[in-house]
Structure formats: C-alpha cells, structure tokens
Design a protein around this motif. Structure first.
Motif, short mmCIF file in Angstrom:
data_model
loop_
_atom_site.label_atom_id
_atom_site.label_comp_id
_atom_site.label_asym_id
_atom_site.label_seq_id
_atom_site.Cartn_x
_atom_site.Cartn_y
_atom_site.Cartn_z
N ALA A 1 -3.91 0.35 3.93
CA ALA A 1 -2.86 0.29 4.94
C ALA A 1 -3.45 0.18 6.34
O ALA A 1 -2.94 -0.56 7.20
CB ALA A 1 -1.95 1.52 4.84
N THR B 1 1.77 6.99 -6.90
CA THR B 1 0.53 7.44 -7.53
C THR B 1 0.53 8.95 -7.79
O THR B 1 1.14 9.72 -7.04
CB THR B 1 -0.69 7.08 -6.66
N THR C 1 -5.10 3.86 -0.73
CA THR C 1 -3.94 3.19 -0.13
C THR C 1 -3.90 3.37 1.38
O THR C 1 -3.44 2.48 2.10
CB THR C 1 -2.61 3.69 -0.73
N ARG C 2 -4.38 4.52 1.85
CA ARG C 2 -4.40 4.74 3.31
C ARG C 2 -5.44 3.84 3.97
O ARG C 2 -5.21 3.32 5.08
CB ARG C 2 -4.71 6.21 3.63
N ALA D 1 0.83 -1.20 0.00
CA ALA D 1 0.00 0.00 0.00
C ALA D 1 0.87 1.25 0.00
O ALA D 1 0.56 2.24 -0.69
CB ALA D 1 -0.93 0.00 1.21
N HIS D 2 1.96 1.23 0.73
CA HIS D 2 2.84 2.40 0.76
C HIS D 2 3.63 2.55 -0.53
O HIS D 2 3.91 3.67 -0.97
CB HIS D 2 3.77 2.31 1.97
N VAL E 1 2.52 1.71 -3.52
CA VAL E 1 1.57 2.28 -4.48
C VAL E 1 1.35 3.76 -4.17
O VAL E 1 1.31 4.62 -5.07
CB VAL E 1 0.23 1.52 -4.45
N GLY E 2 1.21 4.09 -2.88
CA GLY E 2 1.03 5.49 -2.49
C GLY E 2 2.21 6.36 -2.89
O GLY E 2 2.04 7.54 -3.22
#
Length: 392
Positions: free
Chosen positions: A101, A88, A97-98, A81-82, A84-85
């Motif tokens: 996560a 992006t 993503t948050r 998730a981080h 991808v964040g």
C-alpha cells in the motif's frame, strides 16, 4: 481548477486516511493477532519507510507509463492491498499489505503531483497542489476520526474495507477525467532519467526539500502525540482527542487553501509571516496546553500555519525540479515523508525527559527554528515567485 484534480484529491483522501488511521486501530489489531502493541506498531513504520523508498523508486520505474494508466494502476493496487489486509488471518501478510500500500501510495503521489501541475497553467501549480493536498487535510478532519468510529463499531477490518471502497470512485474519476497523454509521451522528448536525477545536485532543490522535510517533521512530531496532551496535560476525557484532531485538520485545510492562492506568485509573505508565527506557536502551545480553550485555539492555528508553510515549500520543490518532469513529484513526496517519518521518532525521544507529554511540542518548535535559521541566508531562493532557475 480543472475537474480531474478532484478524483486525484479523493484518492489522496483515501490514502491519507489509511496512513494515519492505524493510531486508533493498533490495540484491536494487536489483540486479534496476539502480538504486542509495539509489534503492531511496525505496521506504521513499514508504511512510512515504504513511502520514502517507494517515491523515487516507483516514479523511476513508472516514468514511461502513460500517466492515466499509472495513476489508475496505483489506485487499484492500493485498494487491493487493503482488501487483502481486511481478510488476512496472518500478521506477516498484513505487514506485506502495508508495504505494498505504501509503495502504491508513493507511486500515486509522485505521478499525481506531476499530473496536477500539468493540468494547470505554469503559474498555478500552488493552487493545484492545494487541491491535491486538501485530500490529506480532509483525511485528518473526517477520514481518521471516521475510521476510528467505524473501527470501534464494526472492527478494524471494516475500516480497511472502507478505504478500499473509497478508491473505486477515485479510480473511475481518473479513468474518465485524466487525459490519455502523459508521462510516456512527455518522457519521449524530454530529459533522460540520468538527467532528471542530476537535478538532485541543485543546491536550490536540496534546500527547499530539506526545509519542507523539517517543517513536516515538526508538524507530524506533535500531531502524533497530541492525544496524551489532551488527556494528560489538559485533563480532558478521551472523547476530546477526536475534537482536537478535527480542529488540527480543519486548520490544516484552511492553511492549505490560503497558501494555495499565494504560493505561486507570492510565497514570500507565507514564509515571512507564517514561519515566525509557527515558531512561536509550538512553545506557546506547550505553555498553555493545560488550558482547554487555549489548547483548542492553538491547535487550529498550528494546523493552519504548518500546512500553509509546508505546502508552500513543497510547491517550491516542484518549481525547482521543473527540469525533471517525471521525477519532480517523487522528490516532493520524499521530502514530505522523510519529515513524516523522522518527526515522530525525534518527538518520541522527548517523552522520557522532564518535559513529558509536552516534549514533542518543544521539539517541533526546535525543528521549525532550525528550518528558519537555514532558510534565512537563502531567503531569496525560498520566497522567489514562479521558481527561479536552479544554481549550477
């Protein structure tokens, strides 16, 4: 303490850093995505809500998974998730993503709290919890200030990459150190999900969850708004904000460490001594915040007292939820994060009052007072060693 506890603590350190680091990154994120700081702030709310909802939901879904697989999966999902964040270019994707996560964090904590308790003898749950929560306190000492510096030097995306990278050694430690047995094997011969959820009818469990949430609300209500106290009330330069946050984190580490040695067999002294001192400390900080030396001393003391009392109450949640072996960690996680989400919201309402920057400190004192007033008639429940049987 068993060596496998420490990779779990490292993962908690990475996750704690992520949870708190946005406070210093929001202006840059808002500027890059061309949104207001207030809009960027929904990233923090998304994480908190994801933690509250995710803890029991994900724990219920993952209760029949082998514990090592669940912990490893949640850690890698958090890292992904981080990653991808960090790449992006779309704010809605960053928002998603948050949430992802937060769900991974909630699931990890729910399993990790249960796993930590299972790795030690029954009378050492508090010490195991202290090791695990040291990851959170270390995040406030080093992770959040370090993330802020990294964000300043290399941009906010570098901080996201750093959090993702921290998850990799933690994942390796989990893979090598956590036994292959776990939730699936225990759940097969253990209580059904309905029976575990029925533990939430226990007055003892509800009591300690409520008290844990109140104390945590007081802690994060003031922690969130320490910056304006430092620069406004105390009149110090912005560089001192990091110093004060580190002092609070150092105090919290000391508090968790000491409480971890007492919360299993002797929680009574922690509550009886720490509770009143914590109650007195918040208004004392409000009154003396314009004196830098007093500010530094009291911030350290409040960090220590807050986490000593808070971790002791969360240990009580694990004991009182002993009849829910796969869900107990999610109950503790939910209590922690309800407080972490509610505290800043309550504290924020005081900023427009005559108290101004000091309003959150007075609000924290009030929250602790409410907790102690509720706890006093049931003090034998809160201070019982080893965890007594729940009321029927």
């Amino acid at each position: 303490m068993p060596l496998p506890l420490y990779p779990l603590a490292l993962a908690v350190f990475a996750m704690g850093t992520s949870e708190f680091m946005l406070a210093g990154l929001l202006p840059d994120i808002a500027s890059e995505f061309d949104v207001t700081v207030g809009t960027a702030g929904v990233l923090t709310s998304a994480f908190a809500i994801g933690m509250i909802v995710g803890a029991p939901l994900v724990a219920a879904l993952a209760r029949n998974w082998p514990r090592r697989s669940g912990l490893l999966g949640f850690t890698l999902a958090f890292a992904a998730a981080h990653a991808v964040g960090a790449v992006t270019a779309d704010f809605p994707v960053l928002f998603v993503t948050r949430v992802v996560a937060a769900l991974a964090n909630a699931g990890f904590l729910a399993l990790a709290l249960t796993a930590a308790a299972a790795l030690v003898p029954p009378d050492k749950k508090g010490r195991a919890l202290a090791v695990l929560l040291s990851g959170t306190t270390a995040a406030t000492i080093a992770g959040v200030p370090g993330g802020s510096v990294l964000g300043t030097l290399l941009g906010w995306r570098a901080t996201f990459w750093a959090v993702a990278a921290l998850c990799l050694p933690a994942a390796l430690g989990i893979l090598k150190g956590i036994p292959t047995g776990g939730a699936k094997e225990e759940a097969t011969g253990g209580p059904a999900l309905r029976a575990e959820l029925a533990r939430l009818k226990s007055p003892r469990l509800i009591l300690v969850m409520l008290l844990g949430a109140l104390v945590n609300a007081a802690t994060f209500g003031s922690f969130t708004f320490l910056a304006p106290v430092v620069t406004g009330t105390a009149g110090l330069d912005e560089v001192w904000i990091t110093v004060v946050l580190v002092l609070f984190g150092a105090g919290s580490f000391a508090g968790v460490t000491v409480a971890g040695r007492l919360s299993d067999r002797r929680p009574g002294p922690v509550v009886a001594v720490g509770g009143p001192l914590l109650l007195l400390g918040w208004p004392a900080l409000a009154v003396l915040a314009d004196e830098p030396v007093a500010l530094f001393v009291l911030v350290f003391a409040q960090g220590a007292l807050s986490f000593a009392l808070g971790s002791t109450l969360i240990t009580r949640v694990l004991y009182e939820a002993a009849g829910a072996p796969t869900m107990a960690g999610s109950y503790a996680t939910a209590a922690l994060n309800i407080g972490a989400a509610a505290g800043p919201l309550i504290a924020a309402t005081t900023l427009r009052t005559e108290a101004g920057n000091l309003g959150p400190l007075w609000a924290s004192g009030l929250l602790v007072a409410v907790a102690l007033l509720i706890a006093f008639p049931f003090r034998t429940v809160v201070t019982a060693g080893r965890g007594a049987e729940a009321l029927q």
